[in-house]
Design a protein around this motif. Structure first.
Motif, PDB file in Angstrom:
ATOM      1  N   SER A 148       0.945  -1.079  -0.035  1.00  0.00           N
ATOM      2  CA  SER A 148       0.099  -0.071   0.152  1.00  0.00           C
ATOM      3  C   SER A 148       0.946   1.195  -0.092  1.00  0.00           C
ATOM      4  O   SER A 148       1.881   1.272   0.667  1.00  0.00           O
ATOM      5  N   LEU A 207      -3.691   4.925  -2.913  1.00  0.00           N
ATOM      6  CA  LEU A 207      -4.786   4.117  -3.045  1.00  0.00           C
ATOM      7  C   LEU A 207      -6.029   4.628  -2.261  1.00  0.00           C
ATOM      8  O   LEU A 207      -7.182   4.284  -3.061  1.00  0.00           O
ATOM      9  N   LEU A 208      -5.866   5.556  -1.368  1.00  0.00           N
ATOM     10  CA  LEU A 208      -7.080   6.080  -0.759  1.00  0.00           C
ATOM     11  C   LEU A 208      -7.770   7.262  -1.905  1.00  0.00           C
ATOM     12  O   LEU A 208      -9.083   7.165  -1.951  1.00  0.00           O
ATOM     13  N   SER A 231      -9.536   5.024  -4.161  1.00  0.00           N
ATOM     14  CA  SER A 231     -11.046   4.406  -3.598  1.00  0.00           C
ATOM     15  C   SER A 231     -11.956   5.528  -3.577  1.00  0.00           C
ATOM     16  O   SER A 231     -12.973   5.544  -4.018  1.00  0.00           O
ATOM     17  N   HIS A 232     -11.549   6.932  -3.336  1.00  0.00           N
ATOM     18  CA  HIS A 232     -12.641   7.989  -3.125  1.00  0.00           C
ATOM     19  C   HIS A 232     -13.050   8.321  -4.829  1.00  0.00           C
ATOM     20  O   HIS A 232     -14.072   8.613  -5.054  1.00  0.00           O
ATOM     21  N   LEU A 266      -5.843   0.233   2.825  1.00  0.00           N
ATOM     22  CA  LEU A 266      -5.835   1.713   2.673  1.00  0.00           C
ATOM     23  C   LEU A 266      -5.557   2.175   4.215  1.00  0.00           C
ATOM     24  O   LEU A 266      -5.445   1.457   5.153  1.00  0.00           O
ATOM     25  N   LEU A 298      -9.622  -3.479   2.487  1.00  0.00           N
ATOM     26  CA  LEU A 298     -10.987  -3.817   1.665  1.00  0.00           C
ATOM     27  C   LEU A 298     -10.329  -5.253   1.162  1.00  0.00           C
ATOM     28  O   LEU A 298      -9.260  -5.463   0.738  1.00  0.00           O
ATOM     29  N   ILE A 356      -9.899  -2.484  -5.331  1.00  0.00           N
ATOM     30  CA  ILE A 356     -10.127  -1.328  -4.613  1.00  0.00           C
ATOM     31  C   ILE A 356     -11.540  -1.287  -5.790  1.00  0.00           C
ATOM     32  O   ILE A 356     -12.667  -0.986  -5.027  1.00  0.00           O
ATOM     33  N   TYR A 364     -14.282  -3.886  -5.301  1.00  0.00           N
ATOM     34  CA  TYR A 364     -14.851  -3.868  -4.036  1.00  0.00           C
ATOM     35  C   TYR A 364     -16.125  -2.923  -4.164  1.00  0.00           C
ATOM     36  O   TYR A 364     -17.115  -3.158  -3.702  1.00  0.00           O
ATOM     37  N   TRP A 365     -15.969  -1.718  -4.420  1.00  0.00           N
ATOM     38  CA  TRP A 365     -17.161  -0.931  -4.980  1.00  0.00           C
ATOM     39  C   TRP A 365     -17.965  -1.280  -5.914  1.00  0.00           C
ATOM     40  O   TRP A 365     -19.228  -1.075  -6.028  1.00  0.00           O
TER      41      TRP A 365
END
Length: 564
Positions: free
Chosen positions: A116, A121-122, A125-126, A205, A210, A253, A256-257
Motif C-alpha cells: 500500500s 490508494l485512498l 478509492s474515493h 488503505l 478492503l 479497490i 470492492y465498490w
C-alpha cells in the motif's frame, strides 16, 4: 501503487517498516511486486509477479526453484529468529529471488500492508466511489458494467443469478469465450476442481482493509476470473478480463465498490422482471380463460409487454416433471420454490430469445407458457420445427442449471387468428399431458402427434370409467399375464401393430423367431378373445394399448425369460 506493481527495493523498504522484516537476499532490483499470495495446498496459488508468503520449517532448493519458475520475485518467510535459514539465502540469491524473514507473531495484514502506498490508494478509492456510486441507483447492469470497465481498464462481463450474460457488450472477446465454452459461474461448469482457485484479494488503505473474493478458472488455455456479487446466494457475478495483466491492488479497490453497485443494479433488474412476470401471468390467465375482452384489447396488452400476436401464434408449455415429488425430496421452503420457478422462467426466456422475437412468456403454477408468433425470421411454416428446437435447448439448459430437475414440453398448432389463441393453449396442454403419460419424464410432444390419443384422452377426462371398461375388454388380460409371468405379450402386440401386422418385421425388431411371434399372438387371442388377423379386432387391440398407456397400466419390459 501503480497498476504494474511496485519496484522490489521499495517493497523491501515497506516490508521492513510494516512488518520489521529481515532481508536475507536482496533479489533482482529490476523486478516489481504486483501482489502477495499466502501458500496454500492447491495448484495455482501463486500468480506471476506475486510475492510468496510461507510458514515452512525449511526452504529447500526444489521449493525455491518452483517459486522462481512461477515468476515469483520475492519470498516472505514467517519463521522465528532462532531458526537458521541454512543455504536458503544463497539458493535464493542464485535464483534472483529476494528473501525476507518475518516473525510469526507479526499479523498477516502488516505483510499485506507493504503493497500500500497509502494516500494514492485512498484517492483511487474515493474516485471509484465517486464514479460508481453517484447516480448508481438509476443504472442498468449494462451501464454499470461500462463504467466499471472504464475504471479498471479491462473488459468485464456481468452474469445474473440464472446465467444470463446481461452486460459486457457485443464486441467483447471475454463474452464470446464464455458463450463459446458455455461457462457460467451460476451453474456447474465442468471446470475441474483441481484447476480452480478461490481466495480473497486484499488492499490496505490508511483507514483499513478492503477484500474481494475472487475465483480463478483455467479454461481453453487461459485464466478466467470472476467475482460473486453479494453474499449467500449471489445476485450475480462479474467476470474480469485479466489476459496479460494480473489483478493488482488498485483493481481490488475498484472491484470492492463495483460489487456493491452491481448487486444493487441486478436487484433492481430482478424486481423489474418479477413485476413484468406478474403482468405477463395476469395476461396469460385472462387469455387462457378467454376473459380478455376484445381481441384488440388483448393485442394491446400483449404489445405493452413486447409481444406481437396480431398474426396469431403457436402455444408451448414447459412443465416441471413430478414437481410435487421434487419438492418433497428437496424439502424446499416457499421462497426457494418461488426462486426455482423464476429461474426456470428466465432460462426459458433466454433460450426463446435465440429463436423467436415478439413472443409472450409467463409463469403459471409449475410451468412456463409461451405464445410464439411468426416473424420475418420465423415464418408460420417453420414455427413447429423451431418450437421443437427450443424444447431441446430448454431441456439441455435446465439439466445444466438444475441437474436433478427435468421438464416436459407440449406444443400446439399454429393458430393464425388471435381469437383462437385459447384453443392453441388447450392443444399444447393436451399434447403435454398425453406425452407425459405415454413417454414419461423429459417428453416433447406436439398436438399433431397425438392422433387418436386425444380422443381417448377426452374420454378419460369426461368418463374415466368408460376408458377403464374398454381397457378391461381389450388388453387387460394380456397385461395381467405379463405382470404375473414376466412375458412380453403386450410388447409383442405393440410391435406387431406398429409394423403394419408384419410378423417378419416384428421378429426382426424384437430379435425373436417368427414362430415365437405367432405363438405370442395366438396366446393373446386366447386371453382376450380378439384375433389380430381380423381387422376389427386389430383396431380394438390398438385402441386398447393406447388406453393402457393413458391409464398408466403398461407392464415393465420383460426380462429374457422363456414364454409360458
Amino acid at each position: 501503487m501503480s497498476p504494474g506493481g511496485i519496484p522490489l527495493p521499495d517493497f523491501a523498504r515497506l516490508l521492513a517498516g510494516e512488518a520489521r522484516a529481515e532481508c536475507l537476499s536482496a533479489g533482482d532490483p529490476g523486478r516489481r511486486v504486483l501482489g502477495i499470495s499466502v501458500e496454500e495446498p492447491v495448484e495455482g496459488w501463486l500468480g506471476p509477479d506475486e510475492a510468496a508468503v510461507t510458514d515452512r520449517a525449511e526452504l529447500d532448493a526444489s521449493f525455491l526453484k518452483s517459486l522462481a519458475g512461477s515468476g515469483c520475485p520475492a519470498v516472505v518467510w514467517r519463521a522465528p529468529p532462532e531458526r537458521t535459514p541454512g543455504e536458503a539465502p544463497q539458493l535464493a540469491a542464485g535464483l534472483g529471488l529476494a528473501l525476507f524473514r518475518v516473525s510469526p507473531g507479526v499479523p498477516l495484514r502488516r505483510v499485506l500492508g507493504a503493497l500500500s502506498d497509502g494516500e494514492g490508494l485512498l484517492r483511487l478509492s474515493h474516485r471509484a466511489v465517486r464514479e460508481l456510486l453517484e447516480g448508481a441507483g438509476e443504472w442498468t447492469p449494462a451501464e454499470a458494467a461500462e463504467r466499471i470497465s472504464r475504471l479498471l481498464g479491462r473488459r468485464v462481463v456481468v452474469e445474473d443469478a440464472v446465467g444470463r450474460l446481461v452486460a459486457g457488450g457485443e464486441d467483447n472477446p471475454l463474452r464470446e469465450l464464455l458463450e463459446r465454452e458455455e461457462l457460467r459461474a451460476s451453474r456447474p461448469s465442468g471446470v475441474d476442481e483441481t484447476r480452480r482457485d478461490r481466495r480473497d484479494r486484499y488492499a490496505r488503505l490508511p483507514d483499513g482493509f478492503l477484500s474481494v473474493p475472487v475465483e480463478r478458472w483455467r479454461v481453453a488455455g487461459r485464466e478466467l476470473f470472476w467475482v460473486p456479487l453479494g453474499g449467500g446466494s449471489p445476485a450475480g457475478y462479474l467476470w474480469v478480463d485479466c489476459e496479460g495483466s494480473p489483478l493488482g491492488t488498485g483493481d481490488v479497490i475498484v472491484l470492492y465498490w463495483a460489487r456493491r453497485v452491481l448487486e444493487g443494479a441486478l436487484g433492481r433488474e430482478r424486481i423489474r422482471l418479477e413485476t413484468e412476470l406478474g403482468m405477463r401471468g395476469d395476461l396469460l390467465d385472462d387469455l387462457i380463460a378467454g376473459h380478455y375482452g376484445s381481441v384488440d384489447l388483448l393485442l394491446q396488452r400483449a404489445l405493452y409487454l413486447g409481444a406481437d400476436l396480431s398474426r396469431g401464434a403457436l402455444a408451448a408449455i414447459v412443465d416441471i416433471d413430478e414437481f410435487a415429488r421434487y419438492l418433497e425430496r428437496r424439502r424446499l421452503k416457499e421462497p426457494a420454490v418461488q426462486e426455482l420457478k423464476r429461474r426456470l422462467a428466465d432460462a426459458v426466456r433466454l433460450q426463446a430469445r435465440q429463436l423467436f422475437s415478439g413472443f409472450l412468456l409467463g409463469p403459471r403454477s409449475d410451468n412456463v407458457i409461451l405464445f410464439l408468433p411468426p416473424s420475418p425470421e420465423a415464418p408460420p411454416d417453420t414455427l413447429r420445427e423451431r418450437a421443437l428446437e427450443l424444447s431441446g435447448r430448454v431441456q439441455r439448459y435446465v439439466r445444466g442449471l438444475l441437474p436433478d430437475l427435468t421438464v416436459s414440453v407440449g406444443i400446439g398448432r399454429y393458430r393464425e387468428d388471435p381469437a383462437e389463441l385459447p384453443e392453441a393453449y388447450s392443444e399444447a396442454e393436451m399434447a403435454l399431458r398425453i406425452g407425459h403419460r405415454i413417454k414419461g419424464p423429459s417428453s416433447v410432444s406436439t398436438f399433431e402427434e397425438t392422433g387418436t390419443y386425444k380422443l381417448l384422452f377426452r374420454v378419460l377426462q369426461e368418463s374415466p370409467e368408460e376408458l377403464e371398461s374398454f381397457y378391461a375388454e381389450t388388453v387387460e388380460p394380456a397385461v395381467r399375464y405379463d405382470l404375473r409371468y414376466g412375458t412380453g405379450l403386450v410388447q409383442t402386440l405393440a410391435s406387431y401393430l406398429r409394423n403394419d401386422a408384419s410378423t417378419s418385421r416384428t421378429a426382426s425388431e424384437l430379435f425373436t423367431h417368427r414362430h415365437t411371434i405367432r405363438y405370442r399372438l395366438e396366446r393373446i387371442r386366447e386371453l382376450t378373445g380378439l384375433d389380430v388377423d381380423r381387422s376389427e379386432d386389430r383396431e380394438r387391440l390398438a385402441l386398447g394399448i393406447k388406453a393402457m398407456q393413458l391409464l398408466g397400466r403398461a407392464p415393465e419390459e420383460p426380462s429374457p425369460l422363456s414364454d409360458r
